[in-house]
Motif scaffolding. Sequence first.
Motif, PDB file in Angstrom:
ATOM      1  N   SER A 101     -59.876   5.440   5.484  1.00  0.00           N
ATOM      2  CA  SER A 101     -59.562   6.034   4.975  1.00  0.00           C
ATOM      3  C   SER A 101     -59.410   7.368   4.807  1.00  0.00           C
ATOM      4  O   SER A 101     -61.301   7.825   4.949  1.00  0.00           O
ATOM      5  N   GLY A 102     -58.534   8.493   5.207  1.00  0.00           N
ATOM      6  CA  GLY A 102     -59.041   9.480   5.896  1.00  0.00           C
ATOM      7  C   GLY A 102     -59.358   9.752   6.882  1.00  0.00           C
ATOM      8  O   GLY A 102     -59.015   9.126   7.993  1.00  0.00           O
ATOM      9  N   PHE A 103     -60.089  11.135   7.075  1.00  0.00           N
ATOM     10  CA  PHE A 103     -60.371  12.083   8.286  1.00  0.00           C
ATOM     11  C   PHE A 103     -62.114  11.106   8.407  1.00  0.00           C
ATOM     12  O   PHE A 103     -62.784  11.643   7.862  1.00  0.00           O
ATOM     13  N   ASN A 104     -62.325  12.144   9.807  1.00  0.00           N
ATOM     14  CA  ASN A 104     -63.486  11.239  10.506  1.00  0.00           C
ATOM     15  C   ASN A 104     -63.931  12.568  10.134  1.00  0.00           C
ATOM     16  O   ASN A 104     -65.530  12.914  11.679  1.00  0.00           O
ATOM     17  N   ASP A 113     -67.651  12.729   3.801  1.00  0.00           N
ATOM     18  CA  ASP A 113     -68.788  12.604   3.399  1.00  0.00           C
ATOM     19  C   ASP A 113     -68.473  11.216   3.953  1.00  0.00           C
ATOM     20  O   ASP A 113     -68.823   9.928   4.377  1.00  0.00           O
ATOM     21  N   ASP A 114     -68.382  10.729   2.511  1.00  0.00           N
ATOM     22  CA  ASP A 114     -68.128   8.971   2.338  1.00  0.00           C
ATOM     23  C   ASP A 114     -66.117   8.334   1.333  1.00  0.00           C
ATOM     24  O   ASP A 114     -66.221   9.067  -0.254  1.00  0.00           O
ATOM     25  N   TYR A 115     -65.641   7.480   1.890  1.00  0.00           N
ATOM     26  CA  TYR A 115     -64.838   7.594   1.061  1.00  0.00           C
ATOM     27  C   TYR A 115     -64.184   6.365   0.276  1.00  0.00           C
ATOM     28  O   TYR A 115     -63.711   6.192   0.194  1.00  0.00           O
ATOM     29  N   MET A 126     -66.489  -5.516   3.193  1.00  0.00           N
ATOM     30  CA  MET A 126     -66.925  -6.698   2.436  1.00  0.00           C
ATOM     31  C   MET A 126     -66.315  -6.931   1.211  1.00  0.00           C
ATOM     32  O   MET A 126     -65.838  -6.019   0.551  1.00  0.00           O
ATOM     33  N   PRO A 127     -66.453  -8.338   0.638  1.00  0.00           N
ATOM     34  CA  PRO A 127     -65.589  -8.498  -0.445  1.00  0.00           C
ATOM     35  C   PRO A 127     -66.319  -7.424  -1.506  1.00  0.00           C
ATOM     36  O   PRO A 127     -67.525  -7.801  -1.801  1.00  0.00           O
ATOM     37  N   GLY A 128     -65.624  -7.288  -2.374  1.00  0.00           N
ATOM     38  CA  GLY A 128     -66.249  -6.239  -3.441  1.00  0.00           C
ATOM     39  C   GLY A 128     -65.867  -4.892  -2.850  1.00  0.00           C
ATOM     40  O   GLY A 128     -66.032  -4.377  -4.164  1.00  0.00           O
ATOM     41  N   ASP A 129     -65.439  -4.153  -2.455  1.00  0.00           N
ATOM     42  CA  ASP A 129     -65.649  -2.665  -1.731  1.00  0.00           C
ATOM     43  C   ASP A 129     -64.659  -2.299  -2.775  1.00  0.00           C
ATOM     44  O   ASP A 129     -63.501  -2.893  -2.834  1.00  0.00           O
ATOM     45  N   VAL A 130     -64.375  -1.029  -3.132  1.00  0.00           N
ATOM     46  CA  VAL A 130     -63.439  -0.612  -3.660  1.00  0.00           C
ATOM     47  C   VAL A 130     -63.009   0.652  -3.066  1.00  0.00           C
ATOM     48  O   VAL A 130     -64.114   1.640  -2.091  1.00  0.00           O
ATOM     49  N   PHE A 131     -62.355   1.207  -2.862  1.00  0.00           N
ATOM     50  CA  PHE A 131     -61.068   2.219  -2.339  1.00  0.00           C
ATOM     51  C   PHE A 131     -60.335   2.828  -2.848  1.00  0.00           C
ATOM     52  O   PHE A 131     -59.281   2.329  -3.724  1.00  0.00           O
ATOM     53  N   PHE A 132     -60.734   4.542  -3.096  1.00  0.00           N
ATOM     54  CA  PHE A 132     -59.460   5.188  -4.021  1.00  0.00           C
ATOM     55  C   PHE A 132     -58.904   5.929  -2.938  1.00  0.00           C
ATOM     56  O   PHE A 132     -59.370   6.753  -2.909  1.00  0.00           O
ATOM     57  N   ILE A 133     -57.299   5.495  -2.659  1.00  0.00           N
ATOM     58  CA  ILE A 133     -56.584   6.613  -2.357  1.00  0.00           C
ATOM     59  C   ILE A 133     -55.509   7.174  -2.759  1.00  0.00           C
ATOM     60  O   ILE A 133     -54.695   6.610  -3.560  1.00  0.00           O
ATOM     61  N   LYS A 172     -53.221  10.193  20.500  1.00  0.00           N
ATOM     62  CA  LYS A 172     -54.612   9.565  20.080  1.00  0.00           C
ATOM     63  C   LYS A 172     -55.407   9.435  18.124  1.00  0.00           C
ATOM     64  O   LYS A 172     -56.645  10.145  18.810  1.00  0.00           O
ATOM     65  N   LEU A 173     -53.717   9.573  17.316  1.00  0.00           N
ATOM     66  CA  LEU A 173     -54.324   9.780  16.172  1.00  0.00           C
ATOM     67  C   LEU A 173     -55.937   8.746  15.716  1.00  0.00           C
ATOM     68  O   LEU A 173     -56.554   8.956  14.597  1.00  0.00           O
ATOM     69  N   PRO A 174     -55.653   7.435  16.128  1.00  0.00           N
ATOM     70  CA  PRO A 174     -57.086   6.784  15.329  1.00  0.00           C
ATOM     71  C   PRO A 174     -58.087   7.332  15.811  1.00  0.00           C
ATOM     72  O   PRO A 174     -58.941   7.263  15.263  1.00  0.00           O
ATOM     73  N   GLU A 175     -58.108   8.476  16.807  1.00  0.00           N
ATOM     74  CA  GLU A 175     -59.605   9.269  17.263  1.00  0.00           C
ATOM     75  C   GLU A 175     -60.581   9.614  15.970  1.00  0.00           C
ATOM     76  O   GLU A 175     -60.971  10.191  15.792  1.00  0.00           O
ATOM     77  N   ILE A 176     -59.170  10.227  15.147  1.00  0.00           N
ATOM     78  CA  ILE A 176     -59.639  11.619  14.187  1.00  0.00           C
ATOM     79  C   ILE A 176     -59.796  10.515  13.264  1.00  0.00           C
ATOM     80  O   ILE A 176     -60.054  11.589  12.173  1.00  0.00           O
ATOM     81  N   LEU A 177     -59.436   8.992  12.823  1.00  0.00           N
ATOM     82  CA  LEU A 177     -59.336   8.654  11.594  1.00  0.00           C
ATOM     83  C   LEU A 177     -60.406   7.860  11.138  1.00  0.00           C
ATOM     84  O   LEU A 177     -61.699   7.694  12.316  1.00  0.00           O
ATOM     85  N   HIS A 178     -61.384   7.789   9.361  1.00  0.00           N
ATOM     86  CA  HIS A 178     -62.132   7.334   9.557  1.00  0.00           C
ATOM     87  C   HIS A 178     -62.134   6.207   9.212  1.00  0.00           C
ATOM     88  O   HIS A 178     -61.556   5.460   8.205  1.00  0.00           O
ATOM     89  N   TYR A 179     -63.158   5.205   9.961  1.00  0.00           N
ATOM     90  CA  TYR A 179     -62.762   3.581   9.519  1.00  0.00           C
ATOM     91  C   TYR A 179     -64.350   3.239   9.119  1.00  0.00           C
ATOM     92  O   TYR A 179     -65.822   3.453   9.750  1.00  0.00           O
ATOM     93  N   ASP A 180     -64.440   2.565   7.790  1.00  0.00           N
ATOM     94  CA  ASP A 180     -65.339   1.877   7.201  1.00  0.00           C
ATOM     95  C   ASP A 180     -65.203   0.038   7.287  1.00  0.00           C
ATOM     96  O   ASP A 180     -64.233  -0.150   6.995  1.00  0.00           O
ATOM     97  N   LYS A 181     -66.309  -0.139   8.282  1.00  0.00           N
ATOM     98  CA  LYS A 181     -66.430  -2.155   8.509  1.00  0.00           C
ATOM     99  C   LYS A 181     -66.941  -2.522   6.281  1.00  0.00           C
ATOM    100  O   LYS A 181     -67.172  -1.495   5.874  1.00  0.00           O
TER     101      LYS A 181
END
Length: 327
Positions: A137-140, A231-233, A167-174, A156-165
């Motif tokens: 979700s978003g850029f780093n 800072d946090d997605y 788990m069940p219950g996580d919510v992401f607003f896009i 090299k697009l994946p190098e500038i992407l933000h990734y979160d590990k």
Amino acid sequence: MPGLYPLKFKPIFLEKIWGGNRMKSALGKDYGTLPNCGESWELSAVEGSVSEVSNGFLAGNSLTELVEIYMGELVGDKIYKKYGIEFPLLFKFIDAQDNLSIQVHPNDELAAERHNAYGKTEMWYVIDAEKGALINSGFNRQLTRDQYLDYLKNGKLPEILHYDKTMPGDVFFIPAGRVHAICKGVLLAEIQQTSDVTYRIYDYDRKDANGNVRELHNDLALDAIDFSYLDDYKTKYTVTENQSSEMVSCDYFTTNLLKFSKEIDKDYNSVDSFIVYMNLDGRFAIEFEGGEEIVEKGETVLVPASLETFNLKPLTQEVTALEVYIK
């Protein structure tokens, strides 16, 4: 004519190059022999994929027909006034056995100008995730348009992407404009605007069953992307048992998490909206004047706006459901 009641719909199952089999194993969905079932469209008014009622005397009618006939009784007066016969939201379950493409959606203005459609703001609720599974979700980092294009052109697009590990219950607003991707090992529920406009910007040089590279939409995507950095997605929320716990609220939808182990009386007199429940775990009954409807794990049900009061009764020790409406 009999009064409206909680409505269930026939799921629309879609095969995807990245799909898996957890619709059946985790949600109890029967999609027959379809290989790689990636999506179950639970409630849809997207042209060409309009949901059909599966229960009660309205079985066989399409969602669009119902809105046309019942108008504000079904969706709420303010919603009917704004959207007319177009049901405004699309509800899905998504099973990613492999990475989805990295993509972005246009906002309402851009989608209207280019596609005569609504934009796509959406949210995800993670139902299950393998250990180490990721969500993009978003850029780093903060980026300019030119910096972004440089990474894209050099593969090299994946190098500038933000990734979160995740788990069940996580919510992401896009929100529309945010670059995003569901990665392998994630099963989730998605609530979004009624729109099927997606710009694919990176697909790992993956080929389809016929050996063809999937189409990218980078020229279209460029004007749609929000290059800002957060800072946090991940969406933070707290859960209170036996009452609705708000997770996301925006102009397009409000989504609550409902974990309950005892009966709950619901009163929506002040909301003027339909209510949708996506049952993630357990089994419950919706008791209303004139009857009751049993909701099984993995089922989605639409409670018409005219049913302003009803009772939710757990039929298992605990129930976990998403509750969605428009404020």
